[in-house]
Write an enzyme that holds these catalytic residues in place. Sequence first.
Site, PDB file in Angstrom:
ATOM      1  N   LYS A  11      49.422  34.357  37.158  1.00 52.00           N
ATOM      2  CA  LYS A  11      49.411  35.522  38.077  1.00 52.00           C
ATOM      3  C   LYS A  11      50.384  35.253  39.230  1.00 52.00           C
ATOM      4  CE  LYS A  11      44.843  36.577  36.406  1.00 52.00           C
ATOM      5  NZ  LYS A  11      43.540  37.208  36.607  1.00 52.00           N
ATOM      6  N   GLU A  98      45.103  44.002  35.453  1.00 48.69           N
ATOM      7  CA  GLU A  98      45.600  44.138  36.834  1.00 48.69           C
ATOM      8  C   GLU A  98      46.821  45.058  36.881  1.00 48.69           C
ATOM      9  OE1 GLU A  98      45.769  39.914  37.623  1.00 48.69           O
ATOM     10  OE2 GLU A  98      43.584  39.888  37.500  1.00 48.69           O
ATOM     11  N   GLU A 169      39.849  41.127  27.260  1.00 49.98           N
ATOM     12  CA  GLU A 169      39.461  40.668  28.597  1.00 49.98           C
ATOM     13  C   GLU A 169      38.589  41.730  29.258  1.00 49.98           C
ATOM     14  OE1 GLU A 169      42.485  37.564  30.139  1.00 49.98           O
ATOM     15  OE2 GLU A 169      43.247  39.529  30.675  1.00 49.98           O
ATOM     16  N   GLY A 175      38.282  36.775  36.826  1.00 47.68           N
ATOM     17  CA  GLY A 175      38.312  36.233  38.179  1.00 47.68           C
ATOM     18  C   GLY A 175      36.986  36.344  38.921  1.00 47.68           C
TER      19      GLY A 175
HETATM   20  P1  PGA Z   1      40.495  34.468  34.910  1.00 47.38           P
HETATM   21  O1  PGA Z   1      41.701  35.488  34.535  1.00 47.38           O
HETATM   22  O2  PGA Z   1      40.522  33.377  33.888  1.00 47.38           O
HETATM   23  O3  PGA Z   1      40.833  33.992  36.298  1.00 47.38           O
HETATM   24  O4  PGA Z   1      39.240  35.263  34.872  1.00 47.38           O
HETATM   25  C1  PGA Z   1      41.953  35.809  33.194  1.00 47.38           C
HETATM   26  C2  PGA Z   1      43.089  36.796  33.132  1.00 47.38           C
HETATM   27  O5  PGA Z   1      43.160  37.689  33.986  1.00 47.38           O
HETATM   28  O6  PGA Z   1      43.939  36.723  32.224  1.00 47.38           O
END
Ligand code: PGA
Length: 252
Positions: A11, A98, A169, A175
């Site tokens: 990210k 996102e 996901e 997150g």
């Molecule tokens: P995370 O993110 O492992 O921090 O939950 C996963 C992602 O957004 O690909």
Amino acid sequence: MRQPLVAGNWKMHGTRAGINDLVTGIKQGMTAGITAEVALCPPFVYVTDTGRMLADSSIALGAQNLCAERGEGAYTGEVSGAMLKDAGCTFVIVGHSERRALYGEGDALVAKKFFAALAAGLTPILCVGELLGERERGDTEAVVARQLDAVLLQEGGVAGLAQAVIAYEPVWAIGTGRTATPEQAQEVHAYIRGRVAEHDRAVADKLRILYGGSVKANNAPELFAMADIDGGLIGGASLDAGQFVAICRAAS
Ligand code: PGA
């Protein structure tokens, strides 16, 4: 047999110095026992640096996004699939939640990016997943089907998926520290594979479907033990070499 894949999605995190330490740590951890394919997806400005650091390793390079337009042109601030390929990328994440939520990327744009990635010779990692409210209303399959069909039902969609990876996901797990249970994830992964199989069973059987959403070293083994979970897309835990390597080991 599908070779598991673990992809780190950094990210918008990192500095040149920090990335140097992180990549060094990950490379040191890539011992013989790790048979999963491993990829790292840094922010655009660090793609080339990271690629240079990975040159003497078997770790693949990826990016987090690409422009939907192909070729060159007047698209200020955008990065094309061809540029990513030229910079050494193998993978590119497409339609991350996102991007969908914060940058208004809808199914049609995500599909356009998916095919732009393929045209550039990249392997798209197509992200799908429902919001918490959608799950609570019992709409998980409908949402995932809509996101998948945006690619699957296009001309060349099935052939495209034969060259791609899917990441399931659930948005409520990203997150948040709240992981889907292995059974919850498996249910959706099986649904995705089944939906692709309606079009082409061989493509569905070969398709790697990653789980993403708060995967950590301690929950990775039980997730990866599920029949239709072929690795992970890792956010937070990919910023910690020890955690990330342990996840790669769990997938191997
Ligand atoms: P995370 O993110 O492992 O921090 O939950 C996963 C992602 O957004 O690909």
